[in-house]
Scaffold this motif. Structure first.
Motif, PDB file in Angstrom:
ATOM      1  N   ALA A 121     157.027 -18.954   4.820  1.00  0.00           N
ATOM      2  CA  ALA A 121     157.588 -18.738   3.484  1.00  0.00           C
ATOM      3  C   ALA A 121     158.893 -17.939   3.535  1.00  0.00           C
ATOM      4  O   ALA A 121     159.217 -17.219   2.605  1.00  0.00           O
ATOM      5  N   GLY A 122     159.617 -18.086   4.631  1.00  0.00           N
ATOM      6  CA  GLY A 122     160.973 -17.553   4.729  1.00  0.00           C
ATOM      7  C   GLY A 122     161.954 -18.714   4.805  1.00  0.00           C
ATOM      8  O   GLY A 122     161.598 -19.865   4.528  1.00  0.00           O
ATOM      9  N   GLU A 123     163.179 -18.418   5.189  1.00  0.00           N
ATOM     10  CA  GLU A 123     164.189 -19.458   5.336  1.00  0.00           C
ATOM     11  C   GLU A 123     164.208 -19.968   6.775  1.00  0.00           C
ATOM     12  O   GLU A 123     164.493 -19.214   7.703  1.00  0.00           O
ATOM     13  N   ALA A 124     163.916 -21.240   6.938  1.00  0.00           N
ATOM     14  CA  ALA A 124     164.056 -21.868   8.259  1.00  0.00           C
ATOM     15  C   ALA A 124     165.531 -22.171   8.491  1.00  0.00           C
ATOM     16  O   ALA A 124     166.265 -22.516   7.557  1.00  0.00           O
ATOM     17  N   ASP A 125     165.983 -22.024   9.733  1.00  0.00           N
ATOM     18  CA  ASP A 125     167.376 -22.300  10.053  1.00  0.00           C
ATOM     19  C   ASP A 125     167.464 -23.397  11.107  1.00  0.00           C
ATOM     20  O   ASP A 125     166.462 -24.022  11.462  1.00  0.00           O
ATOM     21  N   PHE A 196     157.893 -31.008   7.798  1.00  0.00           N
ATOM     22  CA  PHE A 196     158.734 -29.946   8.342  1.00  0.00           C
ATOM     23  C   PHE A 196     160.080 -29.888   7.625  1.00  0.00           C
ATOM     24  O   PHE A 196     160.574 -28.807   7.278  1.00  0.00           O
ATOM     25  N   GLU A 197     160.695 -31.025   7.405  1.00  0.00           N
ATOM     26  CA  GLU A 197     161.998 -31.022   6.740  1.00  0.00           C
ATOM     27  C   GLU A 197     161.908 -30.443   5.330  1.00  0.00           C
ATOM     28  O   GLU A 197     162.884 -29.877   4.818  1.00  0.00           O
ATOM     29  N   SER A 198     160.744 -30.532   4.722  1.00  0.00           N
ATOM     30  CA  SER A 198     160.601 -29.977   3.363  1.00  0.00           C
ATOM     31  C   SER A 198     160.602 -28.452   3.366  1.00  0.00           C
ATOM     32  O   SER A 198     160.755 -27.832   2.308  1.00  0.00           O
ATOM     33  N   PHE A 199     160.443 -27.819   4.539  1.00  0.00           N
ATOM     34  CA  PHE A 199     160.592 -26.353   4.621  1.00  0.00           C
ATOM     35  C   PHE A 199     161.948 -25.936   4.057  1.00  0.00           C
ATOM     36  O   PHE A 199     162.077 -24.865   3.460  1.00  0.00           O
ATOM     37  N   TYR A 200     162.947 -26.782   4.272  1.00  0.00           N
ATOM     38  CA  TYR A 200     164.326 -26.436   3.916  1.00  0.00           C
ATOM     39  C   TYR A 200     164.584 -26.569   2.413  1.00  0.00           C
ATOM     40  O   TYR A 200     165.672 -26.235   1.941  1.00  0.00           O
ATOM     41  N   THR A 201     163.602 -27.053   1.668  1.00  0.00           N
ATOM     42  CA  THR A 201     163.722 -27.120   0.207  1.00  0.00           C
ATOM     43  C   THR A 201     163.171 -25.862  -0.459  1.00  0.00           C
ATOM     44  O   THR A 201     163.324 -25.687  -1.664  1.00  0.00           O
ATOM     45  N   PHE A 202     162.541 -24.996   0.324  1.00  0.00           N
ATOM     46  CA  PHE A 202     161.872 -23.816  -0.233  1.00  0.00           C
ATOM     47  C   PHE A 202     162.901 -22.806  -0.726  1.00  0.00           C
ATOM     48  O   PHE A 202     163.813 -22.415   0.007  1.00  0.00           O
TER      49      PHE A 202
END
Length: 281
Positions: A121-125, A196-202
């Motif tokens: 629940a943080g920002e993936a880079d 996994f790619e949806s992590f970047y929409t958080f």
């Protein structure tokens, strides 16, 4: 006790439930995992009713439709909570991808007792992407036997600092199935990559600002080989700033040791958080 539950929206999920009197914890696992990832937490928090489950597309739950993401998985979690008719506001505990899902679900629930985020629940880079995507190639492989799969899994996990024992053997045996005379992981590689790619929409500032319950955030700083941690500490800045009532802790364990090795110090921190007056039922 393990069982299949068909939700009100028609999804069949596999759940594993242990009894307890101090309220209900619902645990959501990581990207390529299943309910067994949370075994040590479920075992340690035995005073709570603890429900872990296989997210759609993993383990023995239904496959995930093509539109699935952390956002829709959160809706699936709310559907499961509604179906189980939990009397009191639940504690949502999520690890890795499960932390994103739990945070989104908590932002949509009318009442949540507490939210526990285990290295998620943080920002993936971009560094996160470079660590994760190559590791998904193993989901495309087939193996001659369960033993062959276990041998390859042992090499991978022990290289990451994981203690190899009876529990890990059970974990890897559960995550595979026979397919046309060969053995492979139950998860579809495309489904996992899409999730996994949806992590970047958080958007932490949008989600955490709508979470009204106490939040516990644990970050894992241990390196994965020589590549650093999965999520950088600075990636949690907006999560920390956006949550109204947050307690943070840090562990030198890496992302995978966090769940696959026993972590008594982390359990102690978590028990302390849950014992606070404001998170009791």
């Amino acid at each position: 006790m393990g069982q299949y539950v068909t939700t009100k929206k028609g999804r069949t999920c596999y759940i594993y439930e242990t009894p307890g009197e101090l309220g209900t914890i619902i645990g959501s696992h990581g990207l390529t995992g299943n309910h067994k990832q949370l075994y040590y937490y479920q075992e340690a928090l035995s005073d709570y009713r603890f429900i872990s489950y296989d997210i759609l597309g993993r383990g023995n739950s239904d496959s995930a439709p093509a539109d699935r993401s952390i956002d829709t998985h959160a809706d699936d979690l709310l559907d499961l909570i509604d179906t189980l008719e939990i009397e009191h506001p639940p504690i949502l505990l999520g690890y890795s991808m499960g932390a994103y899902i739990s945070a989104i679900a908590a932002s949509r629930l009318e009442r949540t007792e507490a939210l526990v985020l285990l290295d998620g629940a943080g920002e993936a880079d971009e560094a996160t992407r470079q660590l994760v995507l190559p590791s998904l190639d193993r989901l495309k492989k087939t193996f001659a036997s369960p033993d062959h799969y276990a041998q390859e899994a042992k090499k991978l996990y022990t290289s990451l600092g994981i203690d190899w024992g009876s529990h890990m053997k059970e974990v890897v045996r559960y995550e595979i199935k026979e397919d046309g005379g060969a053995w492979r992981n139950k998860s579809d590689p495309d489904t996992i990559a899409r999730d996994f790619e949806s992590f970047y929409t958080f958007q932490a500032e949008d989600v955490l600002a709508r979470v009204n319950c106490p939040v516990f955030l644990l970050t894992a700083t241990g390196s994965l080989g020589d590549k650093g941690p999965l999520f950088k500490e600075e990636g949690y800045a907006r999560t920390k700033e956006s949550a109204r009532n947050i307690r943070t802790a840090m562990t030198s364990a890496n992302h995978y040791e966090l769940v696959f090795n026993r972590q008594p110090e982390i359990i102690g921190e978590l028990e302390s958080f849950l014992s606070q007056k404001e998170v009791k039922s």
